[in-house]
Design a protein around this motif. Structure first.
Motif, PDB file in Angstrom:
ATOM      1  N   MET A 278      -2.728  -1.980  -8.886  1.00 34.34           N
ATOM      2  CA  MET A 278      -1.635  -1.017  -8.786  1.00 34.34           C
ATOM      3  C   MET A 278      -1.719  -0.009  -9.925  1.00 34.34           C
ATOM      4  O   MET A 278      -2.168  -0.343 -11.031  1.00 34.34           O
ATOM      5  CB  MET A 278      -0.273  -1.718  -8.849  1.00 34.34           C
ATOM      6  CG  MET A 278       0.086  -2.562  -7.654  1.00 34.34           C
ATOM      7  SD  MET A 278       1.790  -3.185  -7.818  1.00 34.34           S
ATOM      8  CE  MET A 278       1.903  -4.229  -6.369  1.00 34.34           C
ATOM      9  N   PRO A 279      -1.260   1.226  -9.667  1.00 29.91           N
ATOM     10  CA  PRO A 279      -1.185   2.200 -10.763  1.00 29.91           C
ATOM     11  C   PRO A 279      -0.113   1.800 -11.769  1.00 29.91           C
ATOM     12  O   PRO A 279       0.889   1.177 -11.411  1.00 29.91           O
ATOM     13  CB  PRO A 279      -0.830   3.512 -10.049  1.00 29.91           C
ATOM     14  CG  PRO A 279      -0.229   3.097  -8.753  1.00 29.91           C
ATOM     15  CD  PRO A 279      -0.855   1.809  -8.374  1.00 29.91           C
TER      16      PRO A 279
ATOM     17  N   GLN B 290       0.828  -1.204   0.000  1.00 28.29           N
ATOM     18  CA  GLN B 290       0.000   0.000   0.000  1.00 28.29           C
ATOM     19  C   GLN B 290       0.865   1.258   0.000  1.00 28.29           C
ATOM     20  O   GLN B 290       0.581   2.212  -0.729  1.00 28.29           O
ATOM     21  CB  GLN B 290      -0.920  -0.018   1.224  1.00 28.29           C
ATOM     22  CG  GLN B 290      -1.927   1.116   1.262  1.00 28.29           C
ATOM     23  CD  GLN B 290      -2.815   1.002   2.484  1.00 28.29           C
ATOM     24  OE1 GLN B 290      -2.366   0.633   3.566  1.00 28.29           O
ATOM     25  NE2 GLN B 290      -4.083   1.308   2.322  1.00 28.29           N
ATOM     26  N   GLN B 291       1.923   1.269   0.795  1.00 24.66           N
ATOM     27  CA  GLN B 291       2.750   2.465   0.924  1.00 24.66           C
ATOM     28  C   GLN B 291       3.766   2.601  -0.213  1.00 24.66           C
ATOM     29  O   GLN B 291       3.998   3.697  -0.721  1.00 24.66           O
ATOM     30  CB  GLN B 291       3.471   2.453   2.273  1.00 24.66           C
ATOM     31  CG  GLN B 291       2.530   2.582   3.463  1.00 24.66           C
ATOM     32  CD  GLN B 291       3.263   2.553   4.793  1.00 24.66           C
ATOM     33  OE1 GLN B 291       4.442   2.211   4.856  1.00 24.66           O
ATOM     34  NE2 GLN B 291       2.569   2.906   5.858  1.00 24.66           N
TER      35      GLN B 291
ATOM     36  N   GLU C 101      -4.324   1.858 -14.357  1.00 20.68           N
ATOM     37  CA  GLU C 101      -4.056   0.881 -13.302  1.00 20.68           C
ATOM     38  C   GLU C 101      -4.209  -0.520 -13.860  1.00 20.68           C
ATOM     39  O   GLU C 101      -4.755  -0.714 -14.958  1.00 20.68           O
ATOM     40  CB  GLU C 101      -4.994   1.086 -12.103  1.00 20.68           C
ATOM     41  CG  GLU C 101      -6.468   0.967 -12.433  1.00 20.68           C
ATOM     42  CD  GLU C 101      -7.358   1.257 -11.239  1.00 20.68           C
ATOM     43  OE1 GLU C 101      -6.904   1.957 -10.311  1.00 20.68           O
ATOM     44  OE2 GLU C 101      -8.514   0.780 -11.238  1.00 20.68           O
TER      45      GLU C 101
ATOM     46  N   LYS D 271       3.824   0.914  -3.283  1.00 22.08           N
ATOM     47  CA  LYS D 271       3.323   0.797  -4.654  1.00 22.08           C
ATOM     48  C   LYS D 271       1.915   1.359  -4.831  1.00 22.08           C
ATOM     49  O   LYS D 271       1.314   1.190  -5.881  1.00 22.08           O
ATOM     50  CB  LYS D 271       3.343  -0.673  -5.080  1.00 22.08           C
ATOM     51  CG  LYS D 271       4.721  -1.299  -5.086  1.00 22.08           C
ATOM     52  CD  LYS D 271       5.635  -0.691  -6.146  1.00 22.08           C
ATOM     53  CE  LYS D 271       5.256  -1.106  -7.542  1.00 22.08           C
ATOM     54  NZ  LYS D 271       6.223  -0.594  -8.558  1.00 22.08           N
ATOM     55  N   GLN D 272       1.398   2.012  -3.789  1.00 19.60           N
ATOM     56  CA  GLN D 272       0.044   2.587  -3.835  1.00 19.60           C
ATOM     57  C   GLN D 272      -1.004   1.543  -4.239  1.00 19.60           C
ATOM     58  O   GLN D 272      -1.944   1.824  -4.999  1.00 19.60           O
ATOM     59  CB  GLN D 272      -0.027   3.790  -4.800  1.00 19.60           C
ATOM     60  CG  GLN D 272       0.755   5.004  -4.346  1.00 19.60           C
ATOM     61  CD  GLN D 272       2.264   4.832  -4.529  1.00 19.60           C
ATOM     62  OE1 GLN D 272       2.717   4.516  -5.624  1.00 19.60           O
ATOM     63  NE2 GLN D 272       3.028   5.035  -3.478  1.00 19.60           N
TER      64      GLN D 272
ATOM     65  N   THR E  83      -4.133  -1.024  -4.043  1.00 20.65           N
ATOM     66  CA  THR E  83      -5.476  -1.011  -3.467  1.00 20.65           C
ATOM     67  C   THR E  83      -6.110  -2.378  -3.682  1.00 20.65           C
ATOM     68  O   THR E  83      -5.584  -3.221  -4.412  1.00 20.65           O
ATOM     69  CB  THR E  83      -6.345   0.088  -4.104  1.00 20.65           C
ATOM     70  OG1 THR E  83      -6.409  -0.141  -5.536  1.00 20.65           O
ATOM     71  CG2 THR E  83      -5.761   1.478  -3.864  1.00 20.65           C
TER      72      THR E  83
END
Length: 274
Positions: free
Chosen positions: A89-90, A58-59, A108, A61-62, A64
């Motif tokens: 992931m984006p 989460q931190q 994404e 590679k952003q 969700t």
């Protein structure tokens, strides 16, 4: 069984080796670091903690919509634990124009990743193989990354990282530049590099094994007998002595004590006569 579903997932590895074998010498590592004031056991415990991996993704590679299986023992390889993660992931958008003319990049992508870890007395191996399903030709290749952690000099751990792109299906001959860019970007910003950075930013506690307690043999007296074990000493704690309260003097009648003191006055008059 979680193992029956995971042990056979993403088991194909570049050069046909086993999932946790190191890359051949012909494959140069992409980086190496020294992690100060750490040990293998502490790092392994941190990586295997229940929430660390999801928080990292989460931190770093952003990610969700993260869904992860627990770490489970592999029946294919003794001492190996496996964990599967799916997430969104984006997609990086900083591809050169030559690539964006060939393909349309989504914002994404859904990702499937399988992590494997093997802790040994002298080293810790961590691998991850993942697939980005929604990028163009995403099913044509997997990224396979390896971290080897070994005790370093003094109170440190040495980390070495490899990133390999494993092509499942060849790209069209017209997309050769896309293959080159994918391999370059994958090695320049690997997931395992971010794992190492996250460990350095938040070092795990060192795990120190307690020293074994060796019971002492009771001595033997002159008659060859072992004395009875002494009863445990019970310490008596005396109640603290309360400080003595200050004495309170009662007010006395002024007349009862003072009226008869120094009543004689010159010329025999009363004390208050002029």
């Amino acid at each position: 069984s979680v193992d029956s579903k995971l042990s056979g997932v993403y088991i194909e590895v570049p050069s046909g080796r086993q999932p946790l074998d190191l890359p051949p010498q012909s494959e140069a590592p992409v980086g190496s670091e020294t992690l100060a004031a750490m040990d293998i056991a502490g790092i392994a415990a941190k990586l295997q903690s229940e929430n660390w991996l999801a928080k990292f993704l989460q931190q770093a590679k952003q990610a969700t919509d993260i869904s992860a299986t627990p770490w489970s023992a592999s029946k294919r390889s003794a001492g190996v634990v496996v964990r599967k993660v799916t997430c969104t992931m984006p997609v990086p958008q900083d591809f050169p124009r030559a690539v964006t003319r060939l393909v349309n990049l989504p914002m994404e992508t859904k990702v499937t990743a399988v992590f494997r870890m093997h802790q040994q007395p002298d080293q810790l191996l961590l691998t991850v193989q993942f697939c980005s399903h929604d990028v163009p030709y995403g099913e044509n290749f997997h990224i396979h990354e390896t971290i080897m952690l070994k005790p370093g000099s003094g109170d440190s751990v040495d980390a070495m990282r490899w990133v390999e792109v494993m092509w499942i299906t060849a790209l069209p001959w017209t997309h050769g530049i896309l293959k080159t860019i994918i391999e370059q970007k994958s090695k320049a910003d690997g997931l395992c590099g971010r794992v190492v950075n996250a460990i350095k930013a938040d070092p795990p506690h060192k795990i120190v094994a307690p020293a074994p307690v060796v019971p002492s043999e009771p001595s033997v007296n002159a008659e060859g007998e072992k004395p009875e074990p002494a009863s445990p000493k019970v310490e008596t704690v005396e109640a603290p002595v309360q400080p003595e309260s200050p004495r309170v003097h009662r007010s006395l009648s002024v007349d009862s004590k003072l009226s008869g003191v120094y009543i004689e006055v010159p010329s025999g008059r009363q004390p208050l006569d002029l």
